[in-house]
Motif scaffolding. Structure first.
Motif, PDB file in Angstrom:
ATOM      1  N   PHE A  33      34.082  27.255  37.911  1.00  8.47           N
ATOM      2  CA  PHE A  33      33.523  28.419  38.739  1.00  8.47           C
ATOM      3  C   PHE A  33      34.637  28.989  39.633  1.00  8.47           C
ATOM      4  N   SER A  34      35.752  28.215  39.676  1.00  6.55           N
ATOM      5  CA  SER A  34      36.923  28.911  40.617  1.00  6.55           C
ATOM      6  C   SER A  34      37.322  30.017  40.158  1.00  6.55           C
ATOM      7  N   PRO A  35      38.019  31.217  40.951  1.00  2.91           N
ATOM      8  CA  PRO A  35      38.475  32.283  40.313  1.00  2.91           C
ATOM      9  C   PRO A  35      39.780  32.456  39.818  1.00  2.91           C
ATOM     10  N   ASP A  36      39.667  33.430  38.706  1.00  7.57           N
ATOM     11  CA  ASP A  36      40.721  33.315  37.759  1.00  7.57           C
ATOM     12  C   ASP A  36      41.820  34.503  38.138  1.00  7.57           C
ATOM     13  N   PHE A  37      42.693  34.076  38.965  1.00  5.49           N
ATOM     14  CA  PHE A  37      43.700  35.118  39.655  1.00  5.49           C
ATOM     15  C   PHE A  37      44.558  35.837  38.525  1.00  5.49           C
TER      16      PHE A  37
ATOM     17  N   LYS B 262      43.889  32.948  50.456  1.00  3.75           N
ATOM     18  CA  LYS B 262      45.269  33.549  50.582  1.00  3.75           C
ATOM     19  C   LYS B 262      45.745  34.171  49.310  1.00  3.75           C
ATOM     20  N   ASN B 263      45.571  33.557  48.175  1.00 11.59           N
ATOM     21  CA  ASN B 263      45.971  34.197  47.008  1.00 11.59           C
ATOM     22  C   ASN B 263      45.338  35.600  46.944  1.00 11.59           C
TER      23      ASN B 263
ATOM     24  N   VAL C  45      45.104  41.558  47.315  1.00  9.95           N
ATOM     25  CA  VAL C  45      44.470  42.781  47.525  1.00  9.95           C
ATOM     26  C   VAL C  45      45.705  43.692  48.206  1.00  9.95           C
ATOM     27  N   LEU C  46      46.535  42.997  48.988  1.00  7.47           N
ATOM     28  CA  LEU C  46      47.607  43.698  49.775  1.00  7.47           C
ATOM     29  C   LEU C  46      48.524  44.457  48.781  1.00  7.47           C
TER      30      LEU C  46
END
Ligand SMILES: Cc1ncc(COP(=O)(O)O)c(C=O)c1O
Length: 384
Positions: free
Chosen positions: A146-150, A183-184, A189-190
């Motif tokens: 369930f962790s995010p897939d960057f 942080k990732n 986002v930036l």
């Protein structure tokens, strides 16, 4: 008769969770693991605050943004607990629960045709708010744990992407972002000049070594982060219908406008209950969280033993087992177990496109009932 709202009539199904509870109505033997609210009583000072306000005839419209004392206490809370540098006069607005905090967010940042990205499965309302505001919601499948897939997040961002939405701790998976993941996410986002919507309504429900981190606490992130929160889950006060948004001044101004012409404000007397909640020592929550952790551990252990594919949640009060082992969909599982064993469980597919083979179990239920429910689930799986 002319056609009614196309989006509401044709694109928006009635809540499947409500449907499930209709199936259960009139049956006293049902144990519900479907509830999205804690089972402890709202602390009494909150109730008293509300009653006292009514006795003082505080029954007129509240200031549109909210009672100034409440906003000031929230400024303190947000600085102390979330490390976000805010000014109550500029950066906070009171909403009708976390739900309307979300509506205000969609109303103030999106234009028709914009895209919003979220990790799926995720909380149902995000998908329908997308429909209501003409926003395309793009889902990124979470990883197995369930962790995010960057990697996929980067691939899916387009010129139309305006925002990413996260909900940590998460409903329905119980996943909590790590500080590295936050942080990732912020880097992305930036890099792509996006807004970040951070729904933090479960911030207090954290287990083990997990830690709740508000993205808006990072340098310059308040400018582009909309932080959503509510009194609903911390104080077990979902019926108070009070929440709040923390964001930059321009966004809060737009939200105030939307507020003026849609709801005019929130329940005035209830805000005095919220004030008392914010004045309380948070120690009242120590026993509660200890209790929830026990329930989490118990549910995880039992489900794993029964053969479900299950990830140990580190936050909120949900666990999302996979039913793949049993060669049945989440939908079938949920429909049958309520009829055959009297256990109400929400099928995972209501939370997005990648969770057909899952269930969402809420363990915000007394441990003895939880135990009986697990026994029934075990019986059911053995009969499959
Ligand atoms: C992730 C999430 N956000 C927002 C809400 C809405 O909260 P509220 O009850 O304060 O409207 C919920 C409610 O279950 C939720 O799970």
């Amino acid at each position: 008769m002319k056609e009614l709202s196309y989006i509401l009539a044709n694109k928006t199904p009635k809540s499947k969770i409500r449907e499930l509870f209709n199936l259960a109505s009139g049956r006293s033997d049902i144990i519900s693991l479907g509830i999205g609210q804690p089972d402890f009583k709202t602390p009494y000072p909150i109730i008293q605050g509300n009653i006292r306000a009514l006795e003082k005839n505080i029954t007129q419209y509240a200031p549109t943004r909210g009672n100034p004392e409440l906003l000031q206490l929230l400024e303190e809370k947000v600085k102390r607990d979330n490390n976000i540098e805010v000014d109550w006069n500029k950066n906070i607005i009171i909403s009708n629960g976390g739900s309307q905090a979300l509506t205000l967010t969609f109303a103030s940042i999106f234009n028709i045709g914009d895209e919003l990205i979220l990790f799926s499965p995720n909380f149902i309302s995000y998908f329908y708010l997308g429909y209501f505001f003409g926003v395309t919601v793009k889902e990124i499948k979470r990883k197995q744990d369930f962790s995010p897939d960057f990697e996929n997040l980067r691939k899916i961002i387009s010129k139309k992407t305006k925002a990413i939405l996260i909900n940590s701790p998460n409903n329905p998976t119980g996943y909590v972002f790590t500080s590295k993941e936050i942080k990732n996410l912020i880097d992305i986002v930036l890099e792509f000049d996006l807004y970040l919507i951070s729904d933090e309504v479960y911030e207090n429900y954290i287990y083990d070594e997990a830690e709740h981190i508000s993205p808006a606490s990072f340098k310059d992130l308040l400018e582009r982060t909309i932080t959503i929160n509510a009194m609903s889950k911390l104080y077990s006060a979902t019926g108070f219908r009070l929440g709040y948004v923390v964001a930059n001044e321009k966004i809060i101004d737009l939200m105030e406008k939307y507020h003026q012409y849609t709801v005019a404000g929130t329940n005035h007397a209830a805000q005095f209950g919220f004030i008392e909640g914010l004045k309380m020592n948070k120690d009242f929550f120590k026993d509660i969280i200890h209790n929830f952790k026990e329930r989490r551990d118990f549910s995880y252990k039992r489900l794993k033993k029964m053969g479900f594919g299950v990830v140990k949640p580190r936050g909120a009060f949900y666990i999302m087992p996979s039913v793949e082992e049993f060669q049945i969909t989440g939908q079938e599982f949920s429909e049958r177990i309520i009829k055959e064993k009297g256990v109400a469980i929400v099928p995972g597919d209501v939370f997005g496109s990648f969770s057909n083979n899952t269930l969402r179990i809420s363990y915000a239920t007394d441990i003895s009932l939880l135990e009986e429910a697990m026994n029934r689930i075990e019986d059911f799986t053995q009969e499959l």
